[in-house]
Design a protein around this motif. Structure first.
Motif, mmCIF file in Angstrom:
data_model
loop_
_atom_site.group_PDB
_atom_site.id
_atom_site.type_symbol
_atom_site.label_atom_id
_atom_site.label_comp_id
_atom_site.label_asym_id
_atom_site.label_seq_id
_atom_site.Cartn_x
_atom_site.Cartn_y
_atom_site.Cartn_z
ATOM 1 N N ASP A 21 2.753 78.142 85.898
ATOM 2 C CA ASP A 21 4.057 78.515 85.376
ATOM 3 C C ASP A 21 4.003 78.913 83.911
ATOM 4 O O ASP A 21 4.869 78.535 83.121
ATOM 5 C CB ASP A 21 5.035 77.327 85.518
ATOM 6 C CG ASP A 21 5.730 77.381 86.860
ATOM 7 O OD1 ASP A 21 5.471 78.351 87.596
ATOM 8 O OD2 ASP A 21 6.505 76.461 87.167
ATOM 9 N N ALA A 22 2.992 79.665 83.562
ATOM 10 C CA ALA A 22 2.880 80.043 82.158
ATOM 11 C C ALA A 22 3.619 81.335 81.862
ATOM 12 O O ALA A 22 3.627 81.805 80.740
ATOM 13 C CB ALA A 22 1.424 80.179 81.757
ATOM 14 N N ILE A 23 4.219 81.930 82.891
ATOM 15 C CA ILE A 23 4.920 83.193 82.691
ATOM 16 C C ILE A 23 6.411 82.944 82.833
ATOM 17 O O ILE A 23 6.853 82.285 83.773
ATOM 18 C CB ILE A 23 4.455 84.243 83.725
ATOM 19 C CG1 ILE A 23 2.941 84.384 83.666
ATOM 20 C CG2 ILE A 23 5.149 85.571 83.496
ATOM 21 C CD1 ILE A 23 2.373 85.350 84.668
ATOM 22 N N GLN A 62 0.314 77.825 77.178
ATOM 23 C CA GLN A 62 0.243 77.251 78.513
ATOM 24 C C GLN A 62 -0.678 78.031 79.431
ATOM 25 O O GLN A 62 -1.042 77.555 80.493
ATOM 26 C CB GLN A 62 1.651 77.200 79.117
ATOM 27 C CG GLN A 62 2.548 76.272 78.317
ATOM 28 C CD GLN A 62 3.910 76.138 78.925
ATOM 29 O OE1 GLN A 62 4.222 76.820 79.893
ATOM 30 N NE2 GLN A 62 4.709 75.269 78.354
ATOM 31 N N ALA A 115 -4.247 69.942 77.090
ATOM 32 C CA ALA A 115 -3.799 71.183 77.728
ATOM 33 C C ALA A 115 -4.037 71.110 79.230
ATOM 34 O O ALA A 115 -3.190 71.520 80.028
ATOM 35 C CB ALA A 115 -4.530 72.369 77.127
ATOM 36 N N GLU A 151 -1.470 68.996 80.869
ATOM 37 C CA GLU A 151 -0.198 69.681 80.974
ATOM 38 C C GLU A 151 -0.250 70.743 82.067
ATOM 39 O O GLU A 151 0.685 70.893 82.851
ATOM 40 C CB GLU A 151 0.168 70.327 79.638
ATOM 41 C CG GLU A 151 0.711 69.316 78.650
ATOM 42 C CD GLU A 151 0.805 69.901 77.250
ATOM 43 O OE1 GLU A 151 0.959 69.123 76.321
ATOM 44 O OE2 GLU A 151 0.709 71.143 77.116
ATOM 45 N N ALA A 152 -1.353 71.458 82.109
ATOM 46 C CA ALA A 152 -1.503 72.488 83.133
ATOM 47 C C ALA A 152 -1.395 71.862 84.514
ATOM 48 O O ALA A 152 -0.754 72.401 85.411
ATOM 49 C CB ALA A 152 -2.844 73.191 82.968
ATOM 50 N N ARG A 181 2.175 71.049 85.271
ATOM 51 C CA ARG A 181 2.958 72.234 85.599
ATOM 52 C C ARG A 181 2.570 72.779 86.959
ATOM 53 O O ARG A 181 3.393 73.238 87.726
ATOM 54 C CB ARG A 181 2.774 73.296 84.515
ATOM 55 C CG ARG A 181 3.477 72.957 83.231
ATOM 56 C CD ARG A 181 3.653 74.185 82.366
ATOM 57 N NE ARG A 181 2.419 74.906 82.173
ATOM 58 C CZ ARG A 181 1.516 74.598 81.260
ATOM 59 N NH1 ARG A 181 1.749 73.590 80.441
ATOM 60 N NH2 ARG A 181 0.400 75.271 81.160
ATOM 61 N N PHE A 182 1.286 72.708 87.254
ATOM 62 C CA PHE A 182 0.814 73.179 88.550
ATOM 63 C C PHE A 182 1.440 72.366 89.668
ATOM 64 O O PHE A 182 1.949 72.913 90.644
ATOM 65 C CB PHE A 182 -0.713 73.065 88.604
ATOM 66 C CG PHE A 182 -1.294 73.386 89.945
ATOM 67 C CD1 PHE A 182 -1.211 74.668 90.468
ATOM 68 C CD2 PHE A 182 -1.932 72.408 90.690
ATOM 69 C CE1 PHE A 182 -1.759 74.968 91.694
ATOM 70 C CE2 PHE A 182 -2.482 72.701 91.923
ATOM 71 C CZ PHE A 182 -2.390 73.983 92.423
ATOM 72 N N LYS A 207 5.023 73.247 89.965
ATOM 73 C CA LYS A 207 5.228 74.533 90.615
ATOM 74 C C LYS A 207 5.073 74.397 92.128
ATOM 75 O O LYS A 207 5.851 74.942 92.900
ATOM 76 C CB LYS A 207 4.231 75.555 90.084
ATOM 77 C CG LYS A 207 4.317 76.863 90.855
ATOM 78 C CD LYS A 207 3.536 77.972 90.237
ATOM 79 C CE LYS A 207 3.488 79.120 91.245
ATOM 80 N NZ LYS A 207 3.669 80.419 90.650
ATOM 81 N N ARG A 222 8.080 72.896 93.446
ATOM 82 C CA ARG A 222 9.200 73.810 93.459
ATOM 83 C C ARG A 222 9.078 74.823 94.596
ATOM 84 O O ARG A 222 10.028 75.133 95.293
ATOM 85 C CB ARG A 222 9.251 74.543 92.116
ATOM 86 C CG ARG A 222 10.592 75.158 91.812
ATOM 87 C CD ARG A 222 10.489 76.047 90.612
ATOM 88 N NE ARG A 222 9.552 77.118 90.857
ATOM 89 C CZ ARG A 222 8.799 77.675 89.924
ATOM 90 N NH1 ARG A 222 8.845 77.240 88.698
ATOM 91 N NH2 ARG A 222 7.963 78.641 90.233
ATOM 92 N N ASN A 235 11.793 82.286 86.653
ATOM 93 C CA ASN A 235 11.077 81.276 85.897
ATOM 94 C C ASN A 235 11.770 81.053 84.582
ATOM 95 O O ASN A 235 11.165 80.874 83.553
ATOM 96 C CB ASN A 235 9.637 81.728 85.683
ATOM 97 C CG ASN A 235 8.745 80.551 85.379
ATOM 98 O OD1 ASN A 235 9.223 79.418 85.383
ATOM 99 N ND2 ASN A 235 7.496 80.809 85.107
#
Ligand SMILES: Cc1cc2nc3c(=O)[nH]c(=O)nc-3n(C[C@H](O)[C@H](O)[C@H](O)COP(=O)(O)O)c2cc1C
Ligand SMILES: Cc1cc2nc3c(=O)[nH]c(=O)nc-3n(C[C@H](O)[C@H](O)[C@H](O)COP(=O)(O)O)c2cc1C
Ligand SMILES: Cc1cc2nc3c(=O)[nH]c(=O)nc-3n(C[C@H](O)[C@H](O)[C@H](O)COP(=O)(O)O)c2cc1C
Ligand SMILES: Cc1cc2nc3c(=O)[nH]c(=O)nc-3n(C[C@H](O)[C@H](O)[C@H](O)CO)c2cc1C
Ligand code: SF4
Ligand code: SF4
Ligand code: SF4
Ligand code: SF4
Ligand code: FES
Lengths: 191, 573, 340, 232, 221, 194
Positions: free
Chosen positions: A125-127, A141, B445, B448-449, B452-453, B456, B459, B532
């Motif tokens: 979700d970096a975009i 990110q 990082a 965090e990635a 977020r992954f 996602k 979601r 997004n």
């Protein structure tokens, strides 16, 4: 006669041990595998799939099961291979692919048509952006996995090597050493 | 005078070479042709520029606003015009550039209006802010904003305030000369710090190879009737390191892990810092110049008072470098560095410029392997095992270096100094430290990635489920509608697809149905098309808004970006 | 762009200087040795040195390292000299050569050369040779043997037969054998009275060699090349165990003085235990290293199968050194009195 | 089994996955009985028999064995086979049996056997497993023979000492001159370790050289196909 | 991997694994036992052959004609022979007449520990042969007492004892040359021969006074 | 009493399983790359070896010898040991995650450690009684763990050394083991006092 005696005694033992083992295998069953977590912690979480698995976690699971080698993750680099080898007590192997410098994706603002395809592709979700809107990449990110490149219909995304700035500048390995220094084998050396 | 001095472990005695430059009084440096003032001059946030190219500035005018608490303002060192605010090379080992304000002096050196602080009316917090506004940072080396050190740790009584006048590095004499010539202001500055911190004792520690400075300071202290103790400490590098000086003067050992010495009830300031603080408090002058020792391979070594931003090569010319000079060391020969670009400006922490030549500093013999002789361990003032650190840093086994306390290393260079194998040990340690930091950043990082992954994935699962539900609903609705239509136009032949029934008599009904289907399809598409733009952080939203604005300017987007969600309007901080 | 890191000032020290000083410190001992057994020892020193330099050069070349820089560091010479001094003085030349090759090639260069070998090369050479050629390695010339240089040379080069007189035993071994033979009937005092073998106090003449090593060692200590920890602990360990047993049964155990001055005790204490590369580096580690080495050396020389135990004791401690070092890390600045 | 499969298995067993040089398994017998060629080869033969039979047995029975008692059953099979071999040695080659001592029964715990059983036989059909067992054993055999030869030569200057225990009519060969003093270290455990270390280094060197050459040569179509397959 | 995805209870699983292990054990034990029964005679024979070979090394086969392995005595632990555990003594006879005694002895003071010997002493008190059966002496140095290791293959060191007797050799000659006796030794390795010589001498002395008694005692099976 | 001490010390030093008896080399080489894992492996082996010697003695003396089934030694010893190890592993995995971390993951490796079978067989060959067997087993285990840990510490250090390229990794480890064995030869001859 001797044979029967031997068989009888061994069979007795077998029944006792077999029963104990079978019983214990159910009674003391454990779920989950802490090893996977440890391996996953070492992987760079780029989720790029270059390892041939659909993400870092699946790759970690494959390693834990002994199905996958430890040298398949290019973003992790030799460093990662080394740490996996340490964790698992395996031999260090050269990386399957070449190591690349760290990169981020950049979207060309002027070409982007807002198709949202890259958003779907980006695993982390970096975009940001919405339909019909210019998209942008949050550099901090972006893991540089390049997954957003192929889906873009107008090829407006490209990768850029992160430039050296005072923020990310690092002291270099001392260069005055005349003697070629032995470190852990680097990819090209071990090859 | 204090009865008892303590000893710290290790330490070395390099030839001091101070007489080279402490024979002449401080000279003012002439105004340079151009001043390049880096905005980032102290630890902490980079000040934000307040001026633009073309702006006229006055001497002492603020040109950079402190960014956050750990940061200090930056001022124009002289009057003139801002030529540009751009990236210029910084005096840094990397030779990289950072944002600088370039000023062309007008030669008038015209002060902005300024005056002493009204201390009586100011609370300690006000004084801190005053110092921050006047850009006072530590001049002892690290450049930590001084106001940040002027508060005792809650619960720990402030026992000692130490003024660090040890100046243990060879060659450097700027503190020495400052004390000889401006002892009174130093004592006044010390008194300001004393008033802020309320310590039980104030100790001024001076290495015993500076008798004149000791005498001058003693005289000034007596003259002002202060109860400060001026204590000569044995000359032993690195007695001037804050932790070593604390150890020598008080016997306390500040653990490496401790963030601030105030946690032990001690605070240390450099003499130059005390002086600069008084210039600010007593005269309202911000920190725009400092004493710089010019020495080394030069014909007339000495100290100058130079404006911040003066290019080094220009400054060093004042000392008439010999022709075989092949570089400039900023700082002392033990901890300083050869500047990669000699046009780099001096900054607040530039205490010394040494003209480098091979005669003075012979090139190092090549590095040999460590023979574990232990000389480095015997020299290390922090009682580390440098050869173990080196061994693991060399093999890039950073976990092990941390096990051997690499972060307790103050990079004083004693170990490299004594090593018979001439290993650049400190270099290895710096390398290891910065790798560890980088790695920690990367780890963060990656975490965090991963989050977020996972989010996602979650979601997408959710969206899939929702979509399926919607489709199912839509299908049901359509079936119901068809049934209704069929009932309404029971005379007409039932058609499967409204679009195909172009010649249907019930045109109106059909058109409505088509419109409805298209609307549905659109809704579906929109639902399926991921967005997004929820849950953006303010910075992201800001960045997006900026880009959208640019795009609009460029005429790529016809209509204003009203599609941006509400979060865009979230205030940036 | 020129970039050299700080500090720009360096103390005037170098590896070759360190090694040269160690060699200098060996000279008193060597002088006494040569006076005792004749010039044979000098021949052995030369053989070992030449072999060591040749082997070092060959290995450096094979490994692609700068030759001049490493050949001049002098560490190979120290190793070579210690080998020559621990081998029997009339050992055949090929024995010394084999030992030196083993030390330089296997014990040193397979680990990366100078500074990286976990085992003391000279002691590896000694141990490898004594287990391989026990007979030759335990033949010490009978004391008082006066033999001209040429004859000694012939023996070393294998041109003359090895007569019985050349194959005596060290005082240590002689005593062990004698005690065994006597089975409790012979006592130490009686044995030591035999001045032909045992000289003034610990093997005729050998004690003076030991005193030479002691002098050299003290000089090294005074010049701060070695610290007192390991030698003192080594001597302490040796004196403690020999003293306890001597007090317990003076008839069958020799006195601490005898043990200090015989065999390789003092050479070991000042030149071998102190090898910085293969030894412990922390102060407490050095104490443990030295003390345990002292105990082990005594146990092996008195109860074990070898004439002297210093070499094996050193190797055994070498293999423990990395662990000891890890477990004896000193408290660092600011951690005094705290459990870190 | 195809020819390719066969050659892969053979190459793995003899060189790439060589138990001693690459996997570092089965080291105890390797180092303990390699004081001469004869001992080494005979133990290797015994191991080959056990390994081949065990692999067949496990490959045939693998579907019958529940996961929980997999290890005990494998060990049971191996142990039974080993004991049979032990009995045979005792009956037929008694002197050698005495020399090899506990290292015959120890074939049971010899990690190669179990590792192979676990890693290969439990997943592959019987024929492949047998071949695998045999080649793994042959890999061990040549390593043992070379190591044994080196140790013997270094330690006593002979080759094939003890051959009379197997073929009473033959006698050892004195290779080096009779007055060769014998570098005994070669016959002792330290020598075994060090020589094996050198053999491993030698394998590394050979592999590196091969890799170097492969890099220099333009890749053949098969090689490309191979890598593509590996990537897939 | 089990092919059955079925869930088992603990006792159920216990039964199942026990049964399977039971079957495997029966099968393989049976195989093993069969092999054992099959090789048993051969093993016994080779053990016997080994023993005979050793005995024949110290006493030539032509010097006796009785089944020596059956004509034995069990000696209690005997200090004179350095034996701490019971051992077997064999009696060789020729034509019904006592020919020789063969027994074990231990030299306790070898360089690296005990050296086990097998000694044959003829009825006339002379030594027929000595063999070292077990030792830990230094290879290449002290191990020449074992003829297999002795470089001198034609007349190994140990054969010096052949023919010696108390009568032919006075007590002070039962020593290595270095100590004034008649037994040779290798320079630089005197400890081992000394120990062996002393042990053989002890054994001869021991046998000498009880020879008749030993031959006479009822044979044990 | 001193006799027992000799057995114990002898098993640790003079007849060290790994360096003198040459048993248990695979885990010695395989699990010695990190000090931490060496500690774990050492603890696990100590446990198993002690249990193995005890149970083997019992099987030998109460089942095999009375019925003249000595030829089943190898079979019965190893199967029993394997089963016990597996049982312990399961119990540990379930009951104590910390113990599982420090011990459990090493247990499965031990069945292929030949010391586990070798030591009981040596016990039988030496005719040790129960206490002696246990002591010899424990001594061997301590000897194994000790050299394993020391070896791991050395290997961690060598990791940073400039070892020639082809010797890096297991080759230099093997050479190191050889030099360790050489050092341990210093104890030779000490057991003659046993
Ligand atoms: C950034 C962007 C802007 C667009 N603007 C318009 C537009 O103004 N008018 C229009 O009819 N279609 C517009 N489109 C839609 C496409 O040109 C194209 O008609 C549409 O993608 C086809 O629909 P489909 O993908 O659902 O088959 C736009 C698409 C994008 C990505
Ligand atoms: C090795 C070393 C030597 C130092 N030498 C001095 C010195 O001689 N004089 C000095 O004022 N600060 C010296 N410092 C900086 C002090 O540690 C400390 O940062 C400073 O005194 C704090 O004062 P400031 O905040 O006013 O700069 C040295 C630091 C280190 C690490
Ligand atoms: C490592 C070593 C092993 C030895 N092994 C033996 C041995 O097995 N047998 C022996 O008699 N002497 C052995 N010796 C020699 C004895 O220590 C002793 O020196 C010798 O027996 C005395 O013999 P000599 O009186 O002929 O000089 C050995 C010596 C060393 C150094
Ligand atoms: C005080 C001191 C003692 C030394 N002792 C030895 C020694 O005992 N054996 C040896 O081979 N080298 C010795 N050296 C030389 C050097 O450290 C040795 O060759 C290294 O082990 C090679 O890496 C010594 C050096 C010094 C400074
Ligand atoms: S290659 Fe590495 S970063 Fe990419 S998904 Fe696989 S593990 Fe993650
Ligand atoms: S923006 Fe592109 S390169 Fe960056 S993380 Fe997302 S998909 Fe990967
Ligand atoms: S640089 Fe670091 S390690 Fe070196 S002496 Fe200074 S504090 Fe110690
Ligand atoms: S001073 Fe240099 S050579 Fe000596 S131990 Fe330290 S790093 Fe090694
Ligand atoms: S063969 Fe002994 S542990 Fe592997």
């Amino acid at each position: 006669m001797d044979i029967l005696l031997a068989i009888a005694i061994m069979a007795l033992g077998a029944v006792v041990l077999g029963a104990a083992l079978g019983f214990a295998s159910i009674k003391f069953k454990v779920e989950g595998d802490p090893l996977v977590e440890k391996i996953d912690a070492i992987l760079p979480q780029t989720q790029c799939g270059q390892c041939g698995y659909p993400g870092c976690k699946p790759y970690a699971e494959a390693i834990a099961k002994g199905e996958a080698d430890i040298n398949l993750c290019p973003p992790g680099g030799m460093e990662g291979v080394q740490r996996l080898a340490d964790l698992l007590g395996r031999e260090v192997k050269p990386l399957e692919a070449e190591e690349k410098p760290k990169q981020v994706a950049i979207i060309d603002e002027n070409t982007c048509i807002g198709c949202t395809l890259c958003i779907q592709a980006c695993p982390v979700d970096a975009i940001v952006g919405a339909a019909k809107q210019m998209h942008t990449i949050i550099a901090q990110q972006c893991t540089g996995c390049e997954l957003c490149l192929p889906p873009c219909p107008v090829e407006c995304i490209h990768m850029e090597v992160i430039p050296e700035t005072l923020e990310n500048w690092k002291w270099k390995y001392p260069v005055v050493a005349i003697q070629p220094v032995a470190t852990r084998p680097s990819a090209e050396e071990a090859a | 005078m204090l009865a008892k001095l303590f000893k710290f472990y290790g330490g070395v005695k390099p030839p001091s070479n101070k007489t080279l430059s402490n024979q002449q009084p401080i000279r003012p440096a002439p105004l340079p042709s151009r001043l390049v003032v880096p905005l980032h001059q102290s630890i902490g946030g980079t000040p934000r520029p307040l001026v633009q190219a073309g702006d006229p500035v006055l001497k002492g005018q603020k040109i950079g606003e402190a960014d956050g608490w750990i940061s200090a303002a930056v001022h124009a060192p002289t009057s003139g015009t801002v030529v540009e605010v751009a990236m210029h090379v910084r005096p840094h080992v990397s030779g990289l550039e950072s944002l600088c304000v370039v000023i062309e002096p007008d030669g008038k050196d015209e002060w902005i209006a300024h005056g002493p602080a009204d201390r009586a009316a100011m609370s300690p917090a006000d004084i801190c802010q005053f110092l921050q506004e006047h850009g006072i940072v530590g001049l002892g080396g690290a450049g930590f904003p001084t106001h940040g050190k002027l508060k005792a740790t809650p619960g720990v009584p402030m026992a000692e305030l130490i003024i660090n006048a040890a100046e243990c590095e060879p060659y450097i004499t700027c503190d020495d000369l400052l004390m000889r010539e401006r002892a009174d202001d130093i004592v006044r500055g010390t008194a300001v710090f004393r008033d802020m911190l309320q310590p039980t004792r104030v100790i001024i520690g001076i290495e015993d190879n500076k008798p004149e400075a000791i005498a001058a300071m003693q005289k000034a202290v007596e003259a002002q009737g202060e109860a400060f103790a001026v204590v000569p400490v044995p000359t032993l590098y690195p007695a001037g390191g804050a932790k070593q000086l604390i150890r020598v003067l008080t016997g306390k050992e500040v653990p490496g892990a401790m963030r601030s010495t105030a946690d032990m009830g001690v605070q240390v300031f450099n003499v130059g810092t005390a002086y600069a603080a008084w210039r600010a408090i007593g005269h309202g002058e911000p920190l725009i110049s400092r004493i710089v020792t010019l020495t080394g391979n030069v014909r007339s070594a000495g100290n100058v008072e130079a404006l911040i931003g003066t290019p080094m090569d220009e400054l060093l010319k004042l000392a008439e470098p010999n022709p075989d000079t092949d570089g400039i060391i900023m700082g002392g020969p033990m901890m300083g560095f050869l500047v990669p670009n000699e046009h780099a400006p001096i900054v607040k922490t530039s205490n010394c410029l040494i003209a480098h030549s091979e005669r003075l500093f012979p090139p190092k013999a090549p590095e040999m392997p460590c023979i574990r002789c232990g000389a480095c361990a015997r020299a290390c003032p922090h009682e580390l095992q440098p050869f173990e650190l080196y061994w693991h840093a060399r093999a890039k086994d950073f976990g092990k270096t941390q096990q051997y306390h690499i972060f307790d290393c103050i990079e004083c260079g004693c170990c490299s100094f004594v090593c018979p194998s001439r290993i650049p040990l400190v270099q290895y340690f710096r390398f290891a430290k910065s790798e560890i930091w980088a790695r920690e950043k990367e780890k963060k990082a990656a975490d965090e990635a991963k989050q977020r992954f996972e989010f996602k994935q979650f979601r997408e699962e959710r969206e899939k489920a929702e979509k399926a539900e919607k489709l199912a609903k839509a299908a049901a609705a359509q079936a119901a509608k068809k049934a209704a239509e069929a009932a309404a136009a029971s005379d007409a032949p039932a058609t499967e697809q409204p679009a195909e029934a172009a010649a249907d008599p019930a045109e109106a009904a059909k058109k409505a149905a088509i419109a409805a289907a298209m609307a549905r399809a659109k809704a579906q598409r929109e639902a399926a098309q991921p967005k997004n733009t929820d849950e953006l952080t303010p910075e992201q939203a800001k960045a997006m808004a900026e880009i959208e604005a640019r795009r609009q300017q460029a005429g790529i987007v016809p209509e204003p970006a009203d599609a941006l969600p509400a979060t865009t309007e979230a205030k940036p901080e | 762009m020129m970039f050299a890191p700080a500090p720009y000032l360096l103390k005037d020290a170098s590896v070759s200087r360190v090694m040269t000083m160690v060699c200098l410190a060996l000279i008193p001992g060597i002088t006494a040795y040569a006076w005792l057994v004749g010039p044979a020892i000098l021949v052995q020193l030369v053989i070992a040195s030449v072999t060591a330099i040749a082997a070092e050069a060959a290995m450096l070349k094979l490994r692609g390292k700068p030759l001049a820089m490493f050949l001049s560091d002098g560490s190979a010479i120290v190793t070579a000299w210690l080998i020559a001094l621990t081998f029997p003085p009339l050992a055949p030349w090929w024995l010394v050569v084999t030992g030196t090759l083993f030390a330089i090639v296997i014990a040193k260069h397979l680990y990366g050369g100078l500074g990286q070998n976990p085992f003391n090369p000279a002691m590896v050479a000694f141990a490898a040779c004594i287990v391989s050629f026990p007979a030759l390695m335990s033949q010490w010339p009978s004391v008082g043997l006066q033999m001209p240089l040429l004859d000694q040379l012939n023996v070393i080069l294998g041109l003359a037969p090895r007569v019985d007189a050349l194959s005596g035993a060290t005082p240590l071994d002689a005593m062990k054998t004698a005690l065994k033979l006597g089975e409790g009937q012979v006592d130490i005092a009686h044995l030591l009275a035999n001045q032909d073998i045992y000289g003034n106090f610990a093997g005729r003449g050998w004690e003076w060699v030991a005193v030479g090593y002691l002098l050299g060692g003290l000089w090294l200590w005074q010049r701060k090349l070695i610290t007192w920890h390991a030698p003192l602990a080594f001597i302490g360990g040796m004196v403690l165990i020999s003293g306890v047993l001597w007090l317990y049964q003076p008839a069958s155990f020799a006195s601490p003085l005898f043990h200090l001055l015989s065999g390789g005790t003092l050479l070991g204490a000042f030149f071998i235990i102190t090898d910085p590369v293969s030894g412990c580096t922390t102060p407490r580690g050095k104490l443990i290293f030295g003390f345990c080495a002292g105990l082990l050396a005594y146990i092996i020389r008195v109860f074990g199968g070898f004439p002297d135990g210093v070499a094996f004791a050193v190797l055994l401690m070498n293999l423990s050194a990395p662990l000891i070092d890890q477990l004896t890390q000193p408290r660092i600045f600011g951690m005094k009195g705290k459990q870190s | 089994m195809t020819r390719d499969e066969f050659s892969t298995i053979a190459y793995n067993g003899l060189w790439k996955q060589n138990t001693a040089l690459a996997q570092l398994l089965g080291l105890c017998p390797l180092l303990a009985v390699s004081t001469n060629i004869v001992n080494g080869v005979m133990l290797a033969l015994a191991t080959i028999i056990v390994m081949a039979l065990a692999n067949v047995a496990v490959a045939m029975l693998r579907n019958l064995i529940p996961h929980e008692i997999r290890i005990p059953v494998f060990i049971l099979i191996v142990a039974a086979l080993v004991t049979v071999v032990d009995l045979l040695f005792n009956a037929q080659l008694h002197e050698l049996y005495v020399v090899l001592g506990i290292f015959i029964p120890l074939i049971v715990t010899n990690c190669i056997v179990l590792a192979r059983v676990e890693a290969f036989a439990a997943k592959n059909p019987p024929l492949n497993s047998t071949v695998d067992g045999i080649f793994m054993g042959l890999g061990l055999l040549w390593t043992l023979a070379v190591l044994g030869a080196m140790r013997e030569l270094l330690g006593s200057g002979t080759l094939f000492s003890g051959i009379d225990m197997v073929f009473p009519s033959l006698s050892p060969i004195q290779v080096l001159p009779a007055d060769y003093p014998g570098f005994l270290l070669g016959l002792l455990p330290p020598g075994a370790f060090i020589l094996l270390g050198c053999m491993i280094a030698w394998k590394n060197w050979m592999d590196a050289r091969a890799a170097e050459r492969a890099k220099r040569r333009p890749p053949t179509p098969e090689a490309i196909a191979d890598t593509a397959e590996a990537g897939a | 991997m089990t092919s059955t995805p079925r869930e088992y209870t603990a006792p159920g699983m216990a039964l199942r694994t026990a049964a399977i292990l039971f079957i495997f054990v029966i099968a393989f034990t049976a195989m093993l036992s069969a092999a054992y029964q099959w090789t048993k005679p051969a093993i016994a024979a080779s053990a016997l052959a080994e023993k005979m070979k050793l005995l024949n090394e110290v006493l030539p086969g032509s010097d006796y004609d009785n089944p020596m392995l059956q004509d034995t005595l069990t000696l209690p632990p005997t200090a004179e022979l350095g034996l701490k555990e019971p051992s077997t003594l064999y009696r060789a006879r020729k034509n019904g007449q006592p020919a020789a005694l063969i027994f074990e002895a231990v030299a306790p003071d070898g360089y690296a520990g005990r050296i086990r010997l097998l000694i044959a002493i003829r009825a006339d008190g002379s030594v027929a042969g000595v063999r070292v059966t077990q030792h830990k002496e230094t290879p290449g140095l002290g191990d020449y007492v074992d003829p297999k290791k002795d470089k001198n293959k034609t007349s190994p060191w140990i054969t010096q004892f052949n023919g010696l007797s108390l009568a032919s050799t006075p007590a002070k000659e039962w020593r290595v040359r270095k100590d004034g006796g008649r037994i040779d030794y290798h320079a630089g390795a005197t400890v081992t021969p000394r120990a062996v010589t002393r042990a053989v001498h002890q054994a001869v002395l021991w046998a000498d006074i009880r020879r008749d008694q030993l031959f006479a005692e009822g044979s044990t099976q | 009493m001193s006799h027992y001490l000799f057995i114990l010390v002898g098993a640790v030093l003079v007849n060290n399983v790994v360096l003198v008896k040459i048993l248990g080399l695979c885990p010695f080489m395989g699990v010695s790359k990190k000090l931490e894992t060496a500690y774990g492996m050492g603890a696990a082996t100590t446990f198993v070896l002690t249990v193995a010697t005890g149970s083997s003695y019992i099987i030998d003396h109460f089942l095999l010898i009375p019925f003249g089934l000595e030829y089943l030694r190898t079979l019965s010893f190893i199967v029993t040991i394997a089963a016990i190890v597996q049982l312990t592993e399961m119990v540990i995995a379930k009951t104590s995650p910390t113990l599982q971390q420090t011990l459990g993951i090493y247990l499965p490796l031990i069945t292929t450690n030949c010391a586990v079978l070798g030591v009981p067989l040596i016990n039988v060959a030496s005719g040790y009684n129960f206490v002696e067997s246990l002591l010899f087993g424990a001594g061997s285990a301590v000897g194994f763990s000790g050299v394993l840990i020391l070896f791991a510490a050395i290997r961690e250090r060598i990791e940073g050394a400039d070892v020639p390229r082809y010797f890096r990794g297991s080759a230099i480890a093997m050479v190191t083991a050889g030099l360790m064995a050489l050092a341990f030869m210093g104890f030779a001859g000490l057991d003659k006092y046993q």
